[in-house]
Write a protein that holds these residues in place. Structure first.
Motif, PDB file in Angstrom:
ATOM      1  N   ASP A 284       0.714  -1.134  -0.127  1.00  0.00           N
ATOM      2  CA  ASP A 284      -0.113   0.301  -0.038  1.00  0.00           C
ATOM      3  C   ASP A 284       0.914   1.216   0.391  1.00  0.00           C
TER       4      ASP A 284
ATOM      5  N   ARG B 310      -0.250   3.471  -2.423  1.00  0.00           N
ATOM      6  CA  ARG B 310      -1.204   3.465  -3.704  1.00  0.00           C
ATOM      7  C   ARG B 310      -2.375   4.088  -3.544  1.00  0.00           C
ATOM      8  N   ARG B 311      -3.361   4.354  -5.226  1.00  0.00           N
ATOM      9  CA  ARG B 311      -4.475   5.456  -4.639  1.00  0.00           C
ATOM     10  C   ARG B 311      -5.435   4.399  -5.585  1.00  0.00           C
ATOM     11  N   ASP B 312      -6.779   4.021  -5.719  1.00  0.00           N
ATOM     12  CA  ASP B 312      -7.219   3.232  -5.882  1.00  0.00           C
ATOM     13  C   ASP B 312      -6.004   2.021  -7.419  1.00  0.00           C
ATOM     14  N   GLY B 313      -5.745   1.446  -6.441  1.00  0.00           N
ATOM     15  CA  GLY B 313      -5.213   0.377  -7.278  1.00  0.00           C
ATOM     16  C   GLY B 313      -3.270   0.561  -8.072  1.00  0.00           C
ATOM     17  N   GLN B 314      -3.396   2.439  -8.250  1.00  0.00           N
ATOM     18  CA  GLN B 314      -1.708   2.827  -9.265  1.00  0.00           C
ATOM     19  C   GLN B 314      -0.843   3.265  -7.786  1.00  0.00           C
TER      20      GLN B 314
END
Lengths: 528, 374
Positions: A284, B310-314
């Motif tokens: 993440d 990671r934001r919206d999978g990217q």
């Protein structure tokens, strides 16, 4: 290692078992050569594969993978029966010998030969050579430990060394060669679930109180989970967040698919690394850390020598050293005692709370590395362990019994897969695969297979083959070679495209929790 | 107990050595220069190049100092007209097959970097085309012996130049057959990938049947390159990088041996990584990964340079404050049994100590481990 690297060159006999020294520890294999050439030493190589060292060996013992315990017991029996044991050493320095001797009575060499595939006379020759050429050193690595009976293997080795008095003297010893630049240090520093730095047990009241006083906070007395257990727990969603520094478990841990799923099940994953590794891609948050030439610090090598790492260039991009990143997170979470301005201050704290590192400081390391135990600032360091007494007092003979590997070949999966490293690549390839020249020499993973097995499967050198185990399948090029014995195939662990750990078995040694990388059952087919 | 100290007189100076040392070793230890070409401190003495000959009182002839054991009371001369004459004679023979414009060119003292060569030498033999020019042992020895001109006829060997092997080039036109590379490969490294092939005047260093190095058992450790006294063997990546201006000693980041390395820097750029000699771990040796495998990954374009979130999978680039605040707030939400720290066998002791302290003292968990078992 009980002894030092340079000490190996002083041995009269070297027993190299479960170590591909010239590929995995090239510079240590130079000491093996020095013993052979300058000291007239003997070299016994025990390895299922015809590794490079075999060319220099006085004697090559070629057991089937996973049969080290019966082989070592057989050798111990020969030594006892021939009266080649060091009676003074045993009576003065050891205990529990009688019980061990009793278990040897049931050992029958022809049976051992049947299990191991090693002819009886060769076993006898090896035992006599090891027992009569003194001092004799044993070298081993993951070929011994990465088994579901890895602890038994190590015990059997220790028994052999004690039996012949090859402990605590120059040129002797039991020498596990550590695989990573600072795996010794990471263990010493308490990067383990059950101990603080210097192997002080978290469950030990006195040790914990000492650390609580040093850190000014109450500490958890319950031992934590090991790496493989952490991934199991993450898979079950018991572990929800992982803070991971500089490792690539997706490639390096057994049963990769399981690890990958476990990481995907996490609620929050932080990865610190110098590259976007296979593991970092699942994170993440990814934090850029510096490489070792961009930071100050220390590594502890396989001979317990603490050596300086020095900053040669400024950090690339906006990367930061790992200690600084961790301290900054800790401080944001209200942690006290993380206001270090330089790694030397961290080492000063390590020395304060860690008896074996008590005398170590950056000032002392300026000229030359120091081998722990080094308890005081005046102590010169310790080149050889156990010279007078063992750490526990007396060296204890531990009877061991043969247990077959957790997974043995059967009709469906008729071949044994064993794994290891190559000289020209390194571990999961995060570093070495970025180097063009290295990739020119070894550019892809291969499956080493014996010509007889290959012929039976209709495989020729260079064919694309599919290797399947109960856990997954990978494809790679076949390398048809007699380096592999019949019934055994070998794969390296460096390439994500043919990741051997998709196949390997996560069966653990009950004590060390080490996975059985060195033996699992597979089938090999030509890939059409 | 008898002392193992011995006393000698070298060039009218009283010097001390130990029993078992050669005359050359005693001289070197006492800072007295004796020219050598085939001698290398990690190899057994060879006595091949005859540059190290000396005069020793009460001894016949001109013994090579590298193979002559030092004994009590020896009186040694290292630099007499007779010795220099003899050395000059041998050296001239070596130079009949080694391009030597760099030694005798009349512009040698005057040429500055980037000056155009004034045709005193053929294009292939110009001093600037030798990677060792300026730090070549043959130049050093020739200067000491005093070579002004070569009276004997000179031939260029016309050997093939090998530029296709990984990491280093081999130009045997510059080779003086001292055998240091061959002996290093056999004696110290045990690889025996190279040997003298052909005989007599056609002798050259090469592989069995002229196979490429990769098929000859070469381990690419670079020990031959480091042993070469001339420009015959040269690391390709640093060939024209010039002289380093500083050196940092550090520990190799690959395996657990912990080889000590010399990181050679020019400005803030690593130009070469060499084995360090004065230590107890690797004593001047190193493997292919430490010797040639560091700069490229350090400077690789794929190095992570900023934090990523990671934001919206990217993955999106973020500032350090953003990333660290996010981590601190998220990690704070879990109970001690829901978190784990994975430390690293690649990182320093200080990194690992701080990591486990963070896990235990801040997160309250003992779920801390690393890849020790893998």
């Amino acid at each position: 290692m009980t002894n030092s690297i340079h000490d190996i060159g002083e041995s009269a006999c070297i027993l190299a078992i479960g170590t591909n020294t010239n590929e995995a520890h090239p510079v240590i294999s130079l000491e093996v050569l020095r013993s052979l050439r300058q000291k007239g030493g003997k070299l016994i190589v025990v390895n299922p594969r015809e590794i490079g060292l075999v060319r220099h060996a006085t004697l090559w013992v070629r057991p089937r993978p996973g049969t080290d315990v019966p082989l070592l017991l057989g050798m111990a029996k020969v030594i006892v029966d021939d009266g080649l044991l060091d009676k003074t050493f045993i009576s003065e320095r050891c205990e529990n010998f009688e019980e061990f001797e009793t278990t040897l009575k049931d050992i029958d060499l022809p049976t051992v030969s049947e299990i191991t595939g090693v002819p009886v006379d060769r076993m006898i020759e090896a035992a006599r050579m090891y027992a009569t050429s003194k001092p004799a050193a044993i070298l081993y690595t993951m070929g011994i430990t990465q088994h579901s009976h890895g602890t038994d293997n190590v015990m059997a080795i220790a028994n052999l060394a004690m039996l012949t008095g090859n402990i605590g003297k120059p040129g002797s010893g039991v020498n596990p060669l550590r695989g990573q630049n600072n795996v010794q240090g990471a263990c010493d520093m308490g990067g383990l679930p059950d101990v603080f730095s210097g192997y002080q047990q978290v469950g030990n009241e006195a040790a914990r109180q000492k650390m609580e006083a040093a850190w000014g906070i109450q500490l958890n007395p319950v031992r934590g989970l090991t790496l493989t257990e952490i991934f199991d727990a993450a898979h079950r969603k018991d572990i929800k967040a992982i803070y991971l520094i500089g490792e690539n478990p997706v490639l390096t841990d057994p049963d990769s698919n399981h690890v990958q799923q476990a990481l995907e099940h996490l609620d929050f994953l932080v990865v610190q690394d110098i590259f976007l590794t296979e593991t970092a891609k699942l994170a993440d948050v990814v934090l850029p850390s510096t490489s070792s030439v961009e930071r100050d610090g220390t590594f502890t090598n396989t001979e317990r020598r603490v050596q300086r790492v020095r900053k040669a260039i400024e950090p690339i991009g906006d990367s930061r050293p790992d200690w600084l990143i961790t301290c900054q997170i800790a401080q944001r979470m209200g942690g006290k005692g993380f206001d270090f301005s330089h790694p030397s201050e961290i080492m000063d704290e390590i020395a304060r709370v860690t008896p074996s590192y008590g005398g170590i400081s950056f000032a002392r390391l300026e000229k030359i590395g120091l081998q722990w135990p080094c308890p005081t600032p005046e102590h010169p360091g310790t080149a050889i362990l156990h010279t007078q007494v063992f750490t526990r007092g007396k060296g204890k003979f531990t009877p061991v019994l043969y247990r077959p590997p957790a997974e043995v070949p059967d009709k469906e999966y008729p071949l044994v897969l064993t794994t290891g490293r190559r000289l020209f690549q390194y571990h999961s390839g995060t570093m070495s695969r970025k180097v063009k020249g290295l990739n020119l020499i070894v550019k892809e993973g291969t499956v080493e297979i014996n010509p007889v097995d290959a012929a039976a499967l209709g495989i020729v050198h260079g064919d694309n083959v599919r290797v399947t185990s109960r856990r997954g399948e990978v494809t790679a090029k076949a390398s048809v070679t007699e380096v592999s014995q019949r019934g055994v195939v070998f794969m390296d662990i460096h390439f994500a495209e043919s990741a051997a750990n998709v196949l390997t078995n996560a069966a653990l040694d009950p004590v060390a929790k080490i996975p059985e990388f060195k033996v699992c059952a597979v089938k090999v087919e030509k890939n059409h | 107990m008898a002392t193992d100290k011995i006393n000698l007189t070298i060039d009218d100076t009283q010097v001390a050595g130990k029993v078992g040392m050669t005359v050359l070793e005693v001289a070197r230890e006492n800072g007295i220069y004796i020219p050598t070409l085939c001698y290398h401190r990690q190899l057994t003495p060879y006595g091949g190049c005859r540059m190290c000959i000396v005069e020793i009182e009460k001894m016949r002839g001109l013994p090579p100092s590298c193979t002559t054991p030092a004994t009590e009371g020896m009186v040694v001369k290292t630099n007499t007209p007779q010795l220099q004459d003899f050395r000059r004679g041998v050296l001239e023979f070596i130079l009949t097959e080694h391009p030597h414009v760099c030694l005798i060119c009349d512009r040698r003292q005057r040429c500055k970097p980037f000056d155009i060569c004034l045709r005193s030498a053929s294009v292939t033999e110009r001093c600037v085309l030798c990677p060792e020019n300026g730090h070549c042992e043959l130049q050093e020895v020739s200067d000491y012996v005093g070579i002004k001109e070569i009276k004997l006829p000179y031939t260029y060997k016309r050997e093939e130049v090998y530029r296709n092997d990984p990491f280093f080039d081999r130009d045997y036109n510059l080779c003086i057959l001292c055998g240091r590379c061959v002996r290093m490969c056999q004696e110290v490294r045990g690889a025996a990938a190279i040997a003298f092939i052909q005989r007599g005047s056609r002798t050259v260093v090469g592989t069995a049947f002229g196979h490429p190095l990769q098929e000859s058992g070469c381990q690419f450790c670079g020990a031959c390159v480091d042993a070469c006294p001339v420009g015959a063997l040269a690391e390709r990546a640093r060939k024209w990088a010039g002289e380093p201006d500083r050196e940092v000693v550090t520990t190799c980041p690959y395996c657990g041996v912990g080889c000590q390395l010399k990181v050679e820097l020019k400005g803030d750029r690593i130009i070469e990584v060499l084995p360090h000699e004065e230590n107890e771990t690797n004593r001047g040796q190193v493997c292919v990964k430490g010797r040639f495998g560091i700069q490229e990954f350090v400077y690789h374009q794929d190095r992570l340079k900023t934090p990523l979130i990671r934001r919206d999978g990217q993955f999106v680039e973020a500032s350090w404050d953003e990333a660290l605040d996010l981590i601190a707030s998220r990690l704070g939400n879990y109970s001690k049994d829901e978190v784990a720290v994975i430390a690293s066998a690649k990182c320093t002791n200080e990194d690992n100590y701080v990591a486990q302290k963070f896990g235990r003292a801040v997160l309250g968990t003992n779920n801390i481990d690393h890849c020790a078992r893998l």
